[in-house]
Write an enzyme that holds these catalytic residues in place. Sequence first.
Site, short mmCIF file in Angstrom:
data_model
loop_
_atom_site.label_atom_id
_atom_site.label_comp_id
_atom_site.label_asym_id
_atom_site.label_seq_id
_atom_site.Cartn_x
_atom_site.Cartn_y
_atom_site.Cartn_z
CG ASP A 1 -0.21 -0.05 2.53
OD1 ASP A 1 1.01 -0.27 2.51
OD2 ASP A 1 -0.87 0.12 3.57
CG HIS B 1 22.10 2.06 -18.92
ND1 HIS B 1 21.09 1.81 -19.81
CD2 HIS B 1 22.67 3.22 -19.32
CE1 HIS B 1 21.04 2.79 -20.71
NE2 HIS B 1 21.99 3.66 -20.43
CG ASP C 1 25.44 9.15 -16.74
OD1 ASP C 1 24.70 10.12 -16.51
OD2 ASP C 1 25.46 8.57 -17.84
CG ASP D 1 22.41 13.03 -18.82
OD1 ASP D 1 23.16 12.41 -18.05
OD2 ASP D 1 22.01 12.58 -19.90
CG HIS E 1 27.44 5.10 -25.58
ND1 HIS E 1 27.67 6.44 -25.75
CD2 HIS E 1 28.33 4.68 -24.64
CE1 HIS E 1 28.65 6.83 -24.97
NE2 HIS E 1 29.08 5.78 -24.28
CG HIS F 1 20.53 11.65 -24.81
ND1 HIS F 1 19.91 12.51 -23.93
CD2 HIS F 1 21.52 11.05 -24.10
CE1 HIS F 1 20.49 12.42 -22.74
NE2 HIS F 1 21.47 11.56 -22.81
CG HIS G 1 17.66 9.01 -22.86
ND1 HIS G 1 17.83 7.67 -22.64
CD2 HIS G 1 18.86 9.57 -22.60
CE1 HIS G 1 19.07 7.42 -22.26
NE2 HIS G 1 19.72 8.57 -22.22
CD GLU H 1 25.55 10.57 -23.15
OE1 GLU H 1 25.81 9.72 -22.29
OE2 GLU H 1 24.42 11.05 -23.31
CE1 TYR I 1 31.78 3.75 -20.84
CE2 TYR I 1 31.59 3.63 -23.23
CZ TYR I 1 31.30 4.28 -22.04
OH TYR I 1 30.56 5.44 -22.06
NE ARG J 1 28.34 7.82 -19.88
CZ ARG J 1 28.27 6.64 -19.25
NH1 ARG J 1 28.95 5.60 -19.73
NH2 ARG J 1 27.55 6.49 -18.15
CD GLU K 1 25.68 12.77 -20.26
OE1 GLU K 1 24.61 12.73 -20.88
OE2 GLU K 1 25.91 12.07 -19.24
#
Length: 445
Positions: A47, A250, A267, A278, A357, A361, A368, A391, A395, A412, A414
């Site tokens: 609940d 991710h 990130d 972002d 990637h 974006h 996104h 970005e 890797y 990375r 960004e």
Amino acid sequence: MLPEILTRPAPIANEEYRARRRALMDALPADSAVLLPGASLVTRSRDSEFPFRQDSDFHYLSGFPEPDALLLLLPGRAEGECVLFCQDRNPLMEAWTGIRLGAEGAVREHGVDQAFENAERDERLEALLDGRHTLYLPLDSAEAMAIAEEVRGALMARVRQGARPPEALADLLPLIHEARLIKSEAELALLRHAAEISARAHRRAMRAARPGLAEYHLQAELEHEFRWQGGSGAAYASIVGGGANACVLHYIENQAPLADGDLVLIDAGAEFDLYAGDITRTFPVNGRFSEAQRALYELVLRVQEQAVAAIRPGETLVRLHEGVVRGLTEGLIELGLLEGEVQARIDDESYRRFYLHSTSHWLGLDVHDVGAYRQGGEPRPLVPGMVLTVEPGLYVPADDDIPEAFRGIGIRIEDDVAVTAGGHEVLTTGVPKRVSEIEALMARK
């Protein structure tokens, strides 16, 4: 002494929401209507619910913050073209859930023409949609489709009495999403603020980092700043990946210890008035880059800065990405992680072992964000008012054929960038990304 509290930018005014609705209705046939449900509470477990977050499209047209609302736009209706249905005023329920605006409050606070509580919705929808030829709604929304079919069915049953049910359904979302792609000055102010909060959070995490902490400790530093500055929290699940965890694009577990000698990739971005920041930064847990870490980092940084510098009206995300791929491939060959000619490694996609990637974006009400990336099958040229991320990353797998010093490194970088008439504006300059700047900041613990 408490940390500084930033001055909040002005919220988007009701006049802007009205202008958005007016522009949408002006693009529709006169005998059409718009039907758009807002978001509902979502059960977390048993609940208890997740914190409520309004549907982005519904927010864009109304600014109305409560769950279980429905927006109707009725071009040309003399009694009012914008009708909102909202939760009923119920003192007993409000003792548990908080005060609801109700119909009168919706008109007073949000500038809609008419509002009714949900108890009246079913009976009023039939009359409001009777005679509307085309009903625009999100075709991928089961709730919107169910409402539309129920109304059409009820009106079909009264055709002999003169009822005229909608004859066609059309997808509303492409029209809203095209509008959302170009940000107003008020939206840009909110995005700048979300970016500044996000930048402060990243600086705070850099200053806090040290061997012996866990990834979740840095997540706590980030999200404290998001809330301290009045944001609703994280715009998406914060990624804090130490060591090889940075190679998982991710990664959100954020449970592992932070080891001396490793890099950590963060990130994360704040959400402020539903607009997203972002930012990604990568830095050494102990405050000093190793030689191999520095070499890979400087490669990613050089390519990222070149991509940011290229942003201007008329550029495309495809060309930005192609430039990033070429730059990273050249660097990977120079470092001995790839062999052969640059174009050959691009053509056979060998670089994708290290870069999986896209480079950019859209950014806005969603991290996104919406809006087509192509027009007429061709890459879409950038125009002022668009906001995007840049970005690139690398890797490196921990495989036996990789030089040991590079194994398991993920990097990375960004930034959030707005397209302007004269070029671009970087919204996220408030957090360092040069090696010397990062090391200097981390030395001031």
